[in-house]
Design an enzyme around this catalytic site. Structure first.
Site, PDB file in Angstrom:
ATOM      1  N   ASP A   1      -3.273   4.074  33.229  1.00  0.00           N
ATOM      2  CA  ASP A   1      -4.431   4.602  33.294  1.00  0.00           C
ATOM      3  C   ASP A   1      -4.544   6.185  34.113  1.00  0.00           C
ATOM      4  OD1 ASP A   1      -7.004   5.659  33.744  1.00  0.00           O
ATOM      5  OD2 ASP A   1      -8.334   3.610  33.715  1.00  0.00           O
TER       6      ASP A   1
ATOM      7  N   HIS B   1      -9.294   9.176  39.365  1.00  0.00           N
ATOM      8  CA  HIS B   1      -8.718   8.066  40.013  1.00  0.00           C
ATOM      9  C   HIS B   1      -7.794   9.271  40.609  1.00  0.00           C
ATOM     10  CE1 HIS B   1     -10.710   5.497  38.428  1.00  0.00           C
ATOM     11  NE2 HIS B   1     -10.393   4.904  36.992  1.00  0.00           N
TER      12      HIS B   1
ATOM     13  N   ILE C   1     -12.033   6.970  42.767  1.00  0.00           N
ATOM     14  CA  ILE C   1     -12.529   5.977  42.898  1.00  0.00           C
ATOM     15  C   ILE C   1     -11.097   5.378  42.468  1.00  0.00           C
ATOM     16  CG2 ILE C   1     -14.686   6.561  43.226  1.00  0.00           C
ATOM     17  CD1 ILE C   1     -14.977   5.443  40.238  1.00  0.00           C
TER      18      ILE C   1
ATOM     19  N   GLY D   1     -11.480   0.207  37.713  1.00  0.00           N
ATOM     20  CA  GLY D   1     -12.102  -1.083  37.750  1.00  0.00           C
ATOM     21  C   GLY D   1     -11.160  -2.419  37.721  1.00  0.00           C
TER      22      GLY D   1
END
Length: 289
Positions: free
Chosen positions: A192, A197, A212, A215
């Site tokens: 990803d 990120h 961040i 998830g």
């Protein structure tokens, strides 16, 4: 109409072949924070090819699968689905294991839209992937819940209500998982590569103070914490793991996972202690063997 439910549900599954190596598994585990104490035999079992164990949540990235961009494929390539990707959120994830995932191997992945639910202000697209080995034996089934804001109200089924309440008693165990400030930079190498990120400027445009953690990285961190702290380090004991993504986590913060056990069923709640217990994963359940 942006979502043609009939077309989405009746479309033939797409099938692709994926493969992975021990190196892919080790990189994934490092992205979850494994191996910080490299002299701990339990941690070494996640990051050293001799006797390498495989977390079941590796299924999320095996062969650059779900974590490598399934939401984009749904938005652009799925029959009956034509939505603005800026409205899309990864709302929930479930995984059912049918057999242990080998440290290296290959699988055929069948992908389809399994359900489209009408939540009024949003639609929920359930994107399902099923994996089988070379002999056709099932390995795992995953289901990603994709929330499409502004796409509801078409008169469809609202879908099932997931159990959200935790038991009204103290948890049987509380597990704390620190994350490192570079953890998202490592995890993204498993597939990803979203700049949210990694790129501070991009993260600010998206409304965050800084990049961040993914998830699905939080999903894996919690799974590892439970395997290590409750299941004696044996990942094969995980039969299923389902969560909703409730809040973001900044790399360097911790995840605190409360665990309630009732027989072979675990209820989990993951929060961020550095931000007064803000939820990270809710509606979380795990079935164990």
């Amino acid at each position: 109409m942006p979502i043609d439910v009939s077309a989405a549900l009746s479309a033939a599954p797409t099938v692709s072949e994926v493969s992975w190596t021990e190196r892919d598994v080790i990189l994934y585990h490092l992205g979850l924070g494994a191996g910080v104490d490299s002299l701990d035999p339990a941690e070494l079992g996640w990051v050293y090819e001799k006797g390498l164990r495989v977390l079941p949540t590796f299924a999320m990235v095996a062969g650059r699968g779900v974590s490598a961009g399934a939401p984009s494929r749904v938005g652009m390539n799925m029959p009956g689905i034509d939505i603005d990707l800026r409205k899309v959120l990864h709302g929930g994830q479930s995984l059912t294991l049918h057999a242990p995932i080998p440290a290296s191997g290959a699988a055929m992945i069948s992908s389809r839209v399994a359900n489209v639910w009408d939540k009024g202000k949003a639609a929920v697209i359930v994107f399902e992937q099923s994996a089988t080995d070379a002999d056709g034996k099932p390995l795992w089934t995953s289901a990603m819940q994709i929330w499409a804001r502004g796409e509801g109200g078409f008169g469809g089924d609202a879908g099932p209500e997931a159990p959200g309440a935790v038991p009204e008693r103290d948890p049987d165990k509380v597990l704390v998982s620190p994350t490192s400030t570079q953890q998202a930079l490592v995890y993204r190498l498993s597939g990803d590569m979203n700049p949210l990120h990694a790129d501070p400027a991009f993260a600010k445009l998206a409304g965050f103070d800084r990049p961040i953690l993914h998830g699905l990285a939080s999903y894996g961190v919690v799974c590892k914490a439970v395997v290590d702290g409750v299941l004696g380090g044996d990942p094969v004991r995980v039969q299923s793991f389902s969560v909703r993504f409730a809040g973001s986590l900044y790399p360097g913060e911790s995840i605190e996972t409360a665990v309630w056990r009732s027989g072979d069923a675990l209820t989990l709640l993951a929060t961020c202690p550095e931000r007064d217990g803000q939820p990270v994963l809710t509606h979380a359940t795990m079935e164990v063997r």
